[in-house]
Design an enzyme around this catalytic site. Structure first.
Site, PDB file in Angstrom:
ATOM      1  N   ASN A 167       0.910  -1.361   0.104  1.00 30.74           N
ATOM      2  CA  ASN A 167      -0.124   0.235   0.249  1.00 30.74           C
ATOM      3  C   ASN A 167       0.715   1.331   0.008  1.00 30.74           C
ATOM      4  O   ASN A 167       0.249   2.335  -0.217  1.00 30.74           O
ATOM      5  CB  ASN A 167      -0.868  -0.049   1.172  1.00 30.74           C
ATOM      6  CG  ASN A 167      -2.013  -1.322   1.160  1.00 30.74           C
ATOM      7  OD1 ASN A 167      -2.600  -1.421   0.154  1.00 30.74           O
ATOM      8  ND2 ASN A 167      -1.993  -1.941   2.192  1.00 30.74           N
ATOM      9  N   ARG A 213      -0.403   4.520  17.689  1.00 28.29           N
ATOM     10  CA  ARG A 213      -1.719   4.396  16.939  1.00 28.29           C
ATOM     11  C   ARG A 213      -2.273   3.057  17.410  1.00 28.29           C
ATOM     12  O   ARG A 213      -2.056   2.921  18.787  1.00 28.29           O
ATOM     13  CB  ARG A 213      -1.245   4.056  15.384  1.00 28.29           C
ATOM     14  CG  ARG A 213      -0.719   5.459  14.897  1.00 28.29           C
ATOM     15  CD  ARG A 213      -0.313   5.148  13.517  1.00 28.29           C
ATOM     16  NE  ARG A 213      -1.519   4.775  12.470  1.00 28.29           N
ATOM     17  CZ  ARG A 213      -1.514   4.386  11.310  1.00 28.29           C
ATOM     18  NH1 ARG A 213      -0.224   3.988  10.882  1.00 28.29           N
ATOM     19  NH2 ARG A 213      -2.534   3.878  10.514  1.00 28.29           N
TER      20      ARG A 213
HETATM   21  C1  DQA Z   1       3.518   2.367   7.870  1.00 32.62           C
HETATM   22  C2  DQA Z   1       2.591   1.795   9.390  1.00 32.62           C
HETATM   23  C3  DQA Z   1       2.253   0.520   9.324  1.00 32.62           C
HETATM   24  O1  DQA Z   1       1.504   0.099  10.450  1.00 32.62           O
HETATM   25  C4  DQA Z   1       1.024   0.468   8.327  1.00 32.62           C
HETATM   26  O2  DQA Z   1       0.453  -0.780   8.224  1.00 32.62           O
HETATM   27  C5  DQA Z   1       1.628   1.020   6.935  1.00 32.62           C
HETATM   28  C6  DQA Z   1       2.527   1.909   6.899  1.00 32.62           C
HETATM   29  C7  DQA Z   1       4.238   3.654   8.187  1.00 32.62           C
HETATM   30  O3  DQA Z   1       5.188   3.943   7.193  1.00 32.62           O
HETATM   31  O4  DQA Z   1       3.573   4.509   8.978  1.00 32.62           O
HETATM   32  O5  DQA Z   1       1.083   0.668   5.802  1.00 32.62           O
HETATM   33  O6  DQA Z   1       4.688   1.392   7.964  1.00 32.62           O
END
Ligand code: DQA
Length: 146
Positions: free
Chosen positions: A10, A106
């Site tokens: 992502n 978070r």
């Molecule tokens: C992330 C934090 C992760 O928890 C999340 O699933 C991501 C991005 C970050 O860059 O803050 O996809 O790695």
């Protein structure tokens, strides 16, 4: 001296996905930003992004003997992947873990990082700036080693 920046699932959607958390910069902007810093610092850099855990394992294995340091944002696989941890342990390439957001502030499930145990440093909550710090950290570490 060559670095490899590996990005997990992502992160190709940076700028579109939850900009309130991850910022407005796109993945292309991130590449441009890190490339600029590496150029300033006299380092070579390459990038790899995948939404697939096995492809990320392959990228870490493929870095062996080819790159001097890794900057790794495993994205969601941070919190689940023993395979990525094992790959990092196997190749023993100095790795800095980076997260754009502050994963400690978070959801509870984001507080666990499997890869941390194989990383020289973890930087989170600084957005793109975290990548700049990771480049400088690896440059200092690798220069010491030479
Ligand atoms: C992330 C934090 C992760 O928890 C999340 O699933 C991501 C991005 C970050 O860059 O803050 O996809 O790695």
């Amino acid at each position: 001296m060559k670095l490899l920046v590996i990005s997990g699932p992502n992160l190709n959607l940076l700028g579109i996905r939850e900009p309130g958390i991850y910022g407005n910069g796109s993945y292309a902007d991130l590449i441009e930003y890190v490339t600029g810093i590496c150029r300033q610092e006299g380092l070579e850099v390459e990038f790899f992004q995948s939404n697939h855990e096995g492809a990320l394992v392959d990228a870490i294995q493929g870095a062996m003997g080819r790159v001097d340091g890794i900057i790794l944002n495993p994205a969601a696989y941070t919190h689940t992947s023993v395979a990525l941890l094992d790959a990092l342990k196997a190749v023993r390439i100095p790795t800095v873990e980076v997260h754009l957001s502050d994963v400690r502030q978070r959801e509870e499930f984001r507080r666990i990082s499997y890869v941390s145990a194989a990383c020289v440093r973890t930087i989170c909550g600084l957005g793109f700036e975290g990548y700049r710090q990771a480049v400088l950290c690896l440059k200092a570490l690798l220069s010491e080693k030479k």
